[in-house]
Design a protein around this motif. Structure first.
Motif, short mmCIF file in Angstrom:
data_model
loop_
_atom_site.label_atom_id
_atom_site.label_comp_id
_atom_site.label_asym_id
_atom_site.label_seq_id
_atom_site.Cartn_x
_atom_site.Cartn_y
_atom_site.Cartn_z
N ALA A 1 -10.05 5.34 0.25
CA ALA A 1 -9.70 4.59 -0.96
C ALA A 1 -8.70 3.48 -0.68
O ALA A 1 -8.45 2.64 -1.56
CB ALA A 1 -9.14 5.53 -2.02
N GLY A 2 -8.11 3.48 0.52
CA GLY A 2 -7.21 2.40 0.89
C GLY A 2 -5.79 2.79 1.23
O GLY A 2 -4.94 1.93 1.49
N PHE A 3 -5.50 4.09 1.27
CA PHE A 3 -4.14 4.53 1.57
C PHE A 3 -3.93 4.70 3.07
O PHE A 3 -4.85 5.05 3.81
CB PHE A 3 -3.84 5.85 0.85
N THR A 4 -2.68 4.49 3.50
CA THR A 4 -2.33 4.59 4.90
C THR A 4 -1.75 5.97 5.22
O THR A 4 -1.39 6.72 4.32
CB THR A 4 -1.29 3.52 5.27
N ASP A 5 -1.63 6.25 6.51
CA ASP A 5 -1.01 7.51 6.92
C ASP A 5 0.42 7.60 6.42
O ASP A 5 0.89 8.69 6.05
CB ASP A 5 -1.02 7.60 8.46
N GLU A 6 1.11 6.47 6.39
CA GLU A 6 2.50 6.47 5.93
C GLU A 6 2.58 6.87 4.45
O GLU A 6 3.46 7.64 4.05
CB GLU A 6 3.11 5.08 6.12
N CYS A 7 1.65 6.38 3.64
CA CYS A 7 1.63 6.74 2.21
C CYS A 7 1.42 8.23 2.01
O CYS A 7 1.95 8.82 1.06
CB CYS A 7 0.49 6.00 1.50
N LEU A 8 0.64 8.83 2.91
CA LEU A 8 0.22 10.23 2.74
C LEU A 8 1.03 11.18 3.61
O LEU A 8 0.61 12.32 3.85
CB LEU A 8 -1.28 10.36 3.08
N GLN A 9 2.19 10.75 4.05
CA GLN A 9 2.99 11.53 4.99
C GLN A 9 3.30 12.93 4.49
O GLN A 9 3.26 13.91 5.25
CB GLN A 9 4.29 10.77 5.29
N PRO B 1 1.39 8.29 -9.34
CA PRO B 1 2.45 7.49 -8.70
C PRO B 1 1.99 6.85 -7.39
O PRO B 1 2.35 5.69 -7.12
CB PRO B 1 3.56 8.53 -8.46
N LEU B 2 1.22 7.57 -6.60
CA LEU B 2 0.71 7.04 -5.33
C LEU B 2 -0.17 5.82 -5.57
O LEU B 2 0.00 4.77 -4.93
CB LEU B 2 -0.08 8.13 -4.61
N TYR B 3 -1.12 5.92 -6.49
CA TYR B 3 -2.03 4.80 -6.78
C TYR B 3 -1.26 3.60 -7.31
O TYR B 3 -1.48 2.46 -6.88
CB TYR B 3 -3.08 5.24 -7.79
N ILE B 4 -0.37 3.85 -8.27
CA ILE B 4 0.34 2.74 -8.90
C ILE B 4 1.23 2.01 -7.92
O ILE B 4 1.29 0.78 -7.90
CB ILE B 4 1.16 3.26 -10.10
N ARG B 5 1.91 2.77 -7.06
CA ARG B 5 2.88 2.16 -6.15
C ARG B 5 2.24 1.51 -4.92
O ARG B 5 2.89 0.70 -4.24
CB ARG B 5 3.90 3.21 -5.70
N HIS B 6 0.99 1.83 -4.63
CA HIS B 6 0.39 1.30 -3.40
C HIS B 6 -0.90 0.51 -3.65
O HIS B 6 -0.96 -0.66 -3.30
CB HIS B 6 0.17 2.43 -2.40
N LEU B 7 -1.90 1.10 -4.29
CA LEU B 7 -3.13 0.34 -4.53
C LEU B 7 -2.92 -0.75 -5.57
O LEU B 7 -3.62 -1.77 -5.57
CB LEU B 7 -4.25 1.27 -4.98
N TYR B 8 -1.96 -0.54 -6.49
CA TYR B 8 -1.75 -1.51 -7.56
C TYR B 8 -0.37 -2.15 -7.49
O TYR B 8 0.16 -2.61 -8.50
CB TYR B 8 -1.94 -0.83 -8.92
N GLN B 9 0.19 -2.20 -6.30
CA GLN B 9 1.56 -2.72 -6.16
C GLN B 9 1.67 -4.21 -6.49
O GLN B 9 2.75 -4.70 -6.82
CB GLN B 9 2.06 -2.47 -4.75
N ASP B 10 0.54 -4.93 -6.42
CA ASP B 10 0.57 -6.36 -6.71
C ASP B 10 0.13 -6.68 -8.13
O ASP B 10 0.07 -7.85 -8.52
CB ASP B 10 -0.33 -7.12 -5.73
N ASP B 11 -0.19 -5.65 -8.92
CA ASP B 11 -0.56 -5.88 -10.31
C ASP B 11 0.68 -6.34 -11.08
O ASP B 11 1.71 -5.66 -11.07
CB ASP B 11 -1.12 -4.60 -10.93
N PRO B 12 0.62 -7.49 -11.76
CA PRO B 12 1.82 -8.04 -12.41
C PRO B 12 2.39 -7.15 -13.50
O PRO B 12 3.60 -7.19 -13.77
CB PRO B 12 1.34 -9.38 -12.99
N ASP C 1 7.22 12.05 -4.20
CA ASP C 1 7.47 11.03 -3.20
C ASP C 1 7.26 9.61 -3.71
O ASP C 1 7.96 8.68 -3.30
CB ASP C 1 6.57 11.25 -1.98
N HIS C 2 6.28 9.43 -4.59
CA HIS C 2 5.90 8.07 -4.98
C HIS C 2 6.29 7.71 -6.42
O HIS C 2 5.98 6.62 -6.88
CB HIS C 2 4.40 7.88 -4.76
N SER C 3 6.98 8.61 -7.10
CA SER C 3 7.46 8.31 -8.45
C SER C 3 8.85 7.69 -8.38
O SER C 3 9.50 7.68 -7.32
CB SER C 3 7.48 9.58 -9.30
#
Length: 283
Positions: free
Chosen positions: A195-203, A153-164, A221-223
């Motif tokens: 890998a590209g995640f922010t502190d906010e993502c990993l709170q 869920p973390l990867y999909i919602r943040h690293l791939y958030q712009d994937d159509p 948190d990210h699902s």
């Protein structure tokens, strides 16, 4: 008939691994959901204990070959596939010599080399997502089961958030009782930031107690929705899911596979309808 696509990312699937509650869940739910008219694909790690010849695995050359970078090291991604009979459900396997051992291994690598579980999970999740993108197969729902999938869920919602394709998917995370002892590597959060995640993502990782409970909270948190798959999930984790405000499918109960599958089918339709209504409201 229902033509929605469901992607299952599973920690274990029978018969590729021995019969356990988790591996049977990883096989039975996708098969039963597929029988309801959904288009289904499943992914799992290619553990060394899986007999490739007996299970008729073969490498998919066109999907293999890319490198996944973790902690500044490149790891080749190898994709294998098998067809689960008699339903003809496709099962994809994420493989790599750095995280999964060769033939003859009897103990799962998650147990024999737990010091690599943080990177093993990162590699597995990233490998699944990149493979789905290469397949150009856009799932309506992505259902993750097992702690090794908690980063999905973390990867999909943040690293791939712009994937159509992936940006439109609903991510469901299953709470399972199977855990690991101890903690993940102390540099786990640092590797995720690389890998590209922010502190906010990993709170929810907090100050460095990277244990099983914390990893599951990160998945919650990210699902978009959470499933309580058994009655023996720690009460604190179930309460954390409820307090998230996200849809939660409570334990459907021991009423047999047909009733359980119906509960999941209804839950998928419920969260998809809610998403559609929310989209109309925002227009």
């Amino acid at each position: 008939m229902n033509h929605q696509k469901i992607l299952y990312i599973s920690q274990e699937i029978n018969p590729y691994l021995p019969s356990t509650p988790m591996s049977l869940f990883g096989r039975n739910l996708p098969q039963d959901i597929q029988s309801h008219g959904y288009e289904v694909r499943t992914f799992m790690p290619k553990y060394g204990s899986i007999n490739e010849r007996r299970n008729q695995l073969h490498e998919v050359i066109r999907l293999s070959g890319m490198n996944i970078s973790i902690d500044d090291n490149d790891h080749p991604l190898i994709i294998k596939v098998a067809t689960l009979q008699p339903t003809r459900m496709q099962v994809y396997f994420i493989d790599n010599d750095d995280y999964f051992e060769g033939p003859g291994t009897k103990v799962l690598e998650t147990e024999s080399s737990p010091e690599d579980n943080d990177e093993r999970s990162m590699f597995f999740v990233r490998g699944v997502i990149e493979t789905v993108r290469k397949l150009r197969w856009d799932p309506t729902v992505i259902h993750c089961t097992g702690w090794i999938t908690a980063l999905a869920p973390l990867y999909i919602r943040h690293l791939y958030q712009d994937d159509p394709g992936l940006s439109r998917s609903l991510v469901v995370y299953s709470l399972r009782p199977e855990s690991f002892e101890g903690k993940l590597d102390a540099r786990f959060a640092e590797k995720l930031k690389m890998a590209g995640f922010t502190d906010e993502c990993l709170q929810s990782l907090g100050g460095g107690d990277f244990d099983w409970m914390t990893l599951n909270k990160l998945g919650i948190d990210h699902s978009d929705a959470i499933v309580v798959t058994t009655p023996d999930i720690p009460a604190g984790l179930v309460e954390y899911a409820r307090q998230s405000g996200k849809p939660v499918l409570e334990y459907p109960g021991p009423d047999g596979e047909e009733a359980t599958t119906a509960a999941y089918h209804d839950f998928y339709q419920s969260i998809l309808s809610q998403k559609e209504n929310d989209s109309k409201s925002s227009d």
